[in-house]
Every structure is written in C-alpha cells, then in structure tokens.
Design an enzyme around this catalytic site. Sequence first.
Site, short mmCIF file in Angstrom:
data_model
loop_
_atom_site.label_atom_id
_atom_site.label_comp_id
_atom_site.label_asym_id
_atom_site.label_seq_id
_atom_site.Cartn_x
_atom_site.Cartn_y
_atom_site.Cartn_z
CG ASP A 1 -6.60 1.45 0.08
OD1 ASP A 1 -6.67 2.29 0.99
OD2 ASP A 1 -5.52 1.04 -0.40
CG ASP B 1 -1.84 1.18 1.27
OD1 ASP B 1 -2.56 1.38 0.29
OD2 ASP B 1 -1.82 1.92 2.27
CB THR C 1 -1.48 6.46 -2.22
OG1 THR C 1 -1.54 5.04 -2.13
CG2 THR C 1 -2.58 7.04 -1.38
CB THR C 2 1.11 3.39 -5.76
OG1 THR C 2 1.00 2.78 -4.47
CG2 THR C 2 2.41 2.99 -6.39
#
Length: 629
Positions: A489, A141, A196-197
């Site tokens: 998520d 994550d 987010t990545t």
Amino acid sequence: MAGFSLRPDFENEEGGRRREKKSKEISVFEPGASCESGDDESTTNQRAATVTQRAATASQRTSERSFFRQVQTTSLSLSSMAIDKLLKDDATEEKGERARMASFVGAMAIADLVKTTLGPKGMDKILQSTGRGHSVTVTNDGATILKSLHIDNPAAKVLVGILTVVVTVDGAAWLHVDYNKYDISKVQDDEVGDGTTSVVVLAGELLREAEKLVAAKIHPMTIISGYRMAAECARNALLQKVMDNKEDAEKFKSDLMKIAMTTLSSKILSQDKEHFAKLAVDAVMRLKGSTNLESIQIIKKPGGSLKDSFLDEGFILDKKIGIGQPKRIEDAKILVANTAMDTDKVKIYGARVRVDSMSRVAQIEGAEKEKMREKVQKIIGHGINCFVNRQLIYNFPEELFADAGVLAIEHADFDGIERLALVTGGEIASTFDNPESVKLGHCKLIEEIMIGEDKLIHFSGVEMGQACTIVLRGASFHVLDEAERSLHDALCVLSQTVIDSRVLLGGGWPEMVMAKDVDKLARRTPGKKSHAIDAFSRALISIPTTIADNAGLDSAELIAKLRAEHHKEGSHAGIDVISGSVGDMSELGISEAFKVKQAVLLSATEAAEMILRVDEIITCAPRKREDRM
C-alpha cells in the site's frame, strides 16, 4: 300551435291505430324533444332522419369504446402473461421499494463490516478459508477483507465485485452489468493502492443518508443530482488547499516520508513506521518517476524481528545453487527460459513399447540422452554462463551444464523468472535453434548469499538500475503476509505521489474542509437538492467520526470541537488519536496524497449513484446440469 296528444284512446280500433302511429312518431326523438303540429310532413321526416342518424352515431361510438376497453384489457392480460412466461421458474424478481431496500441494506452491511478497521486504531479481522487446510489470514486491510468475501447481495457486489447479474436501471432499459468492472474497492486498490476502507465506508454512509431521503419522498434522481453538485464542490475545496513541493527536492522527500508514515500508521508496521517509511521512499525514489512496481521485489523470510528488514540493491532469487555449480559469476550473461529439461528418461504416455531384449530399452534411453545433449549444446551455444529455467532440470543436463561452467538454476517460480527477465533486460525463451533471435539478460555479479538460515541467489549490477529487493523479516508467516500488504500500500501511494505531487493534511482534516464548503453550498441551493447536499456533508463527517470511535474516543465531542476549529481561517485541526484530542496536523506531520482523497471521493459517489438508480433486481434461474444418462 297544438302538439300531438299522448292520451291513449281505447274507444275503438281506429283510436288504437292512431295511438300506435303517434307513439311511433314520438319514439324517433331524443328524450325531451317535441314536434309542433304546424310543420309540414317533409320537415318532420327530415328532422326525424337527423335524430336517427345522431342516435346511430352515438350507438356506434359506445360500441367502439367498449371494444377498445376490451382490447386494452386483453393486451394487459397478455403482456402480464408474457412477462410471467419470460422468466424461468426459478428466476426471481424484486421491484420498486423492495429492490431499493435490498440494495441499500446490502451495501450498508458491507460498509459496516469494514468500518471498524479504519484509522490508526482500527481492529483486525481473522479470515478463515473453507478450502483444504483452512488457511487463516489476520488483516485490517480493506481490500484483502473484501476480496475474501463470498456475497449474495447484488448491491454489495458493486462495492466488492464478484459476480455478473442482470438489473433494470430506472425502469428504462435492460443492462448487463459486469460488477468486476464496477468493483470500487478493487479499482481503488489497483489505482492508488490505499483508501479501500475509506471508499467503502463513505459509499455506505452516502447510501444510509439516501435511504432517509427516499423515505421522505425525495426522488432518487434528485438525490443523485444533489450528490453530484456536492462532490464537485468538495473536490474544488480540496484543490484550493493542496500543497505541492515538487520543485524543492528536500521538502518533497519529507512529504513522501510523512505520507508513507501516515499510510503505515494504520497497519501492522505502525511500531516501526519510520524504518519502513524510509525503505519504501528509497525504493520508490530509485524508480525515477516510474510507477512500475515490478522492479521492486519483496521477499519474506521468517525469523528475527520486523526491524531486521532491509532494502538490497539488485535482484534476489529465492533458490539454491546446485551441487558442482559455480558459486560466483562476474559479468554474467543470462538466458531465462521456460522449457522441458527432464526428457533424459523414457516417458511415453498412453502407448506401449514392445522390445525383444533389455538392450533395446538401453538404446531408447541412449537416444533420449543424445537428444537432451543436443539441446544442452544449443543452449550453451548462445554464449551464456547462467541458465535459469522455469521447469525442472534433471541430473544429466545439470551435469552437462556444470561441465561447461554454466550456472543452471531450476524450477524458478514464474513470477521470479518474469521479474528476472525484466530487471536483467532479457526475454523468456522456449526454443533455441536461432541464437540471434534470443535476447539475453546481463548483470555484473551473481553470488550466493545467506538470509537467516536460507541460501539465496543475488543478482547485482542488473541492467535495470532501479531494480531493488526489500527483504522482510518477522516472527511468523501471518506477520510477514500482513507486513507485505502494508508495504505494498505504501509503495503504491508513493509511486502515484511522485507523479501527482499534490499533498493534503490527514487525520480527518480533508473531510472537515470538504464538509464545510458543502454545507455552504446546501444553504444557497434552492429546492429538494439542498437536502441531498446536506446529507452528503453529513456522510463526509462520518469518516473522522469513525476514526475517533475506533480509537475509543468521544466522537461527538471531538467532531463538535473540530467543526468549531474549522470555522477559523487557515485551521489545520484534525483528530490526534494518540493524545485523544484535536491536534494540528501540520505540526504532527500527518499528510495524505491528494490523488488518494480524490479517488475516495469520486469512487464512493459513483458507487452510491449506481446503487441509487436501481429499481428492479432480477436474479436469473440457475443453470441446470444436463442428465447425460
């Protein structure tokens, strides 16, 4: 007319005086000037005075220029001395190219760190704490990885957001930038829960392309202007391709299932993504359009397998019912409190009590017990049959509650009692003198249940009907922690999609659609901005390239095939990492929320723009400890 003769006359003294007089007359003129002997004496004197005045003015101007030069040099040296004295001895300063390169390198290093976790075949990272216990976290994550990093590079902190530093932007003004506000990975995680990545990888690629443009002598402001045009074009391209099935309940639920499975496919829950996608969709649909995930509780219990996880209606508190307490209560009236219930023992800190016999000590203890008895009577006087306290409940008050038939639950964690108060419709109380001002919680049934080998308290029929609990089962706490992050998520993305129901296809399809339109914009844009727009297109393609690379596929060949497919009208082509080829995303059921893609695009562009603007980094001197000796 004859002019003055300049020939020296050495014949006699009179000739010498004549020569001296003539030389004085000649000397008042500028070089190359001459005087004709035919003019009268007054005219000659007038001309001499004019020339003398001009010479004096020129001399004055020369002296003024030299004075101003001297003043300017002195002021420059004084300003440099002032700047030197402005910063403390331990403060450091980087300017120009060095500052820009430090910013680029730091941000790109962070992007490269999380790049390998992107996509369904992304790798995991082991994060080991340096604190007591050396706790270990295994995750892919992006938000969890970035929050765990301790970073020194200020530009990297823009992407992660930890510290406060002072920078000079565009050389124009001093700015005090709190990077907690500009932590784009945290903002992305809080706002939409996923991506987010992607946002960090895209920002890193935009800066990598910008570095090449800066090396080619293109000004950062030109690059920023091009990036803004490209971002707006890319967003418009997505808006033209969105699908919205809000009106059709069946299709909308199908969209939510596809989005949940796509989100979970890159997580540890990918093997059972259908099962967990159904849990997440059912939990979010119970919210009836609300984004308040506080009413969805996640409990982790080791044992069994991930497939044994289930969704339960109501609220589950991870505590046991005490000895002698009622095990089942119907039509419960609940008082949630945060108050001290352990004062039946003598506890006087920082003071001495001197007594003349043990009977006096017994009197003090009796007074304490009587005080506690009065407090318990006040609590029972609220007409309750369940009392939940944040703090400990000692034996004596517990006996009093049991005698009155009131279920007393002690030491409930603070998150637990806050959530319990929320879902039962009550409020946390700390004083009990005015029962009419205390809001009680209500539920239909309280009972003790077993999950695995543990006993828990189940509140069903709560006032907030959308409240539910997801119980996660798994082999170890590491697996359960990662499963909770993955499910969080999915819940965040789904709750946002319920509000903004626009949906896009996934698997690199949105990036190829955006890159195609941005390419067209670059071709019709004149000037240096076109180079920045073209660089933006290359950065967008880096997302599907990374997905393919992480799956061990030939990214160059797949991206070439994807580009060719997207030149056909109405193409749904994306990367199918399972088969290792280009596939139809609509047939494979790979979908993403429009809000996530939009947030990734805009957040990454803004972060890259902020770092591009920096041309000076000033690191403040550390604060020295005062010597109090």
